[in-house]
Write an enzyme that holds these catalytic residues in place. Structure first.
Site, mmCIF file in Angstrom:
data_model
loop_
_atom_site.group_PDB
_atom_site.id
_atom_site.type_symbol
_atom_site.label_atom_id
_atom_site.label_comp_id
_atom_site.label_asym_id
_atom_site.label_seq_id
_atom_site.Cartn_x
_atom_site.Cartn_y
_atom_site.Cartn_z
ATOM 1 N N LYS A 187 0.852 -1.249 -0.147
ATOM 2 C CA LYS A 187 -0.032 0.028 0.036
ATOM 3 C C LYS A 187 0.785 1.207 -0.080
ATOM 4 C CE LYS A 187 -4.192 -2.100 0.237
ATOM 5 N NZ LYS A 187 -5.116 -1.928 -0.691
ATOM 6 N N GLU A 228 -9.778 5.870 3.168
ATOM 7 C CA GLU A 228 -10.467 4.626 3.567
ATOM 8 C C GLU A 228 -9.620 3.410 3.869
ATOM 9 O OE1 GLU A 228 -10.113 4.965 0.497
ATOM 10 O OE2 GLU A 228 -9.424 3.101 0.332
ATOM 11 N N SER A 282 1.839 -9.473 -0.734
ATOM 12 C CA SER A 282 1.446 -8.458 -0.604
ATOM 13 C C SER A 282 1.698 -7.705 0.629
ATOM 14 C CB SER A 282 -0.045 -8.149 -1.149
ATOM 15 O OG SER A 282 -0.867 -8.982 -0.284
#
Ligand SMILES: Cc1ncc(COP(=O)(O)O)c(C=O)c1O
Length: 393
Positions: A89, A111, A377
């Site tokens: 991210k 969010e 990830s």
């Protein structure tokens, strides 16, 4: 045919910007400027320097020997779990905070589901000294508590979303509401390849560093840039978009997308959008989403907060519709087992989202000489309590 975005902001028939009038100036300002800003040498320089020295890129492409032996194929893990803040991210939030600064914004909203995007956003806001507000579903606040604490330590305000299933979709609704009320000074850092155009494209481009690195790392290790398979889990689809980006139009490379089946695709408690979804509009984009016959969004379910979303980004909807990618749905139970297997076989504790991708090896047989690259990830620190509860550790 290209699987990338066209000049109108669509992947095939999916994408576009279906937004309330109040948001139009914000989205239009971004649309008109994002490519120009991203192409500026000073932007590129700052982005790449932060990815290297702050995030710790390039992330390793690790040959997982024992996992490969178990499944009799060649498995490489792209170690996004080793990034600063523990997931992919941060690649996107570094890009978007630099974008926000150049657009003259001084307030950031975001969010988050698993909290990884919230942490990554709070991190870059601290780095730049900018106010940060993160919306998070009440249920996710409970199941990803360590990340809530992290966001608070980093100076962010975390606001619970109490409507609907109290998860990612509802947090996104709250963030959009905030943006409508603060149209001038606020930039909304969306955490995946979802939302109105240009977000899916912008986020995919910031995450594309993942596949750029895979190309050069694989060339060095295997003498070819091309794996036989690329595998990634799909919540909204950003780590998958980053993994696929440089290979989208290279059909020699097979693409596999892993969705969360929850308690099973037919259980009524699932987040397997491609199987269960129909065309519709969610959070500003035309895509596949889970909905009732009269178009009400169905509440999704997955043990993994990051995959617990009733839609997918428009790039992925198109990859599904065209058959370019194979979609496989993995249950909670299969994901948890695959996650624990990785711990025991490779000494790596994966995020539960990534565990879904890892479960592919129990569902699909690969050839002994196939080169399979799987995007790991994120790391499992945030999920420790879930693993403890599930396995009664
Ligand atoms: C570790 C990890 N992987 C995957 C995801 C899913 O998001 P995306 O599909 O945008 O990569 C998340 C979302 O929070 C995450 O934290």
């Amino acid at each position: 045919m290209s699987y990338n975005i066209n000049e109108k902001g669509y992947y095939g028939e999916f994408g576009g910007a279906y937004i309330p009038e109040m948001l139009y100036p914000n989205v239009e300002e971004l649309r008109q400027n994002y490519l120009k800003i991203m192409a500026e040498p000073s932007f590129q320089k700052e982005f790449n320097a932060l990815l290297k020295d702050y995030v710790g890129r390039p992330s390793p492409l690790y040959f997982a020997k024992r996992l490969s032996e178990k499944y009799n194929t060649k498995i490489y893990l792209k170690r996004e779990d080793l990034n600063h803040t523990g997931a992919h991210k941060i690649n996107n939030t570094i890009g978007q905070i630099l974008m926000a600064k150049r657009l003259g914004k001084n307030r950031i909203i975001a969010e988050t589901g698993a909290g990884q995007h919230g942490v990554a956003t709070a991190t870059v806001c601290a780095l730049m000294g900018i106010e940060c507000i993160v919306y998070m579903g009440e249920i996710d606040i409970a199941r990803q508590a360590p990340n809530v604490a992290r966001m608070k330590m980093l100076g962010a305000t975390v606001i619970p979303a109490k409507s609907g299933s109290k998860t990612l979709k509802d947090a996104t609704n709250e963030a959009i509401r905030d943006w409508i009320n603060n149209p001038v000074d606020t930039h909304y850092i969306i955490g995946s390849v979802v939302g109105p155009h240009p977000y899916p494209d912008m986020v995919a481009k910031f995450q594309a560093v993942v596949s750029e690195e895979i190309q050069s790392q694989l060339l060095e290790k295997e003498g070819t840039e091309n794996p036989d398979y690329l595998i990634a889990c799909v919540g909204g689809g950003s780590n998958a978009a980053g993994t696929y980006y440089q290979y989208l139009d290279n059909e020699a490379v097979n693409i596999i997308a892993i969705e969360a089946a929850g308690h099973g695709v037919d259980s009524g408690e699932s987040a397997a959008t491609s199987v269960l979804g129909k065309e519709g509009i969610i959070h500003g984009s035309k895509t596949l989403l889970m909905q009732t016959n009269d178009g009400q969004i169905t509440e999704p379910y997955s043990i993994s907060a990051g995959l617990d979303y009733p839609g997918v980004g428009p790039m992925h909807a198109n990859l599904y519709k065209t058959g370019r990618a194979e979609f496989i749905a993995i249950t909670d139970d299969d994901a948890m087992k695959a996650g624990l297997d990785l711990c025991k076989l490779e000494g790596i504790i994966p995020a539960i989202e990534s565990s879904h991708a890892l479960a592919v090896f129990d569902h699909k047989k690969f050839k002994a000489d196939d080169i399979v690259v799987l995007n790991l990830s994120g790391r499992g620190d945030k999920d420790l309590q879930n693993y403890i509860d599930y396995f009664k550790l």
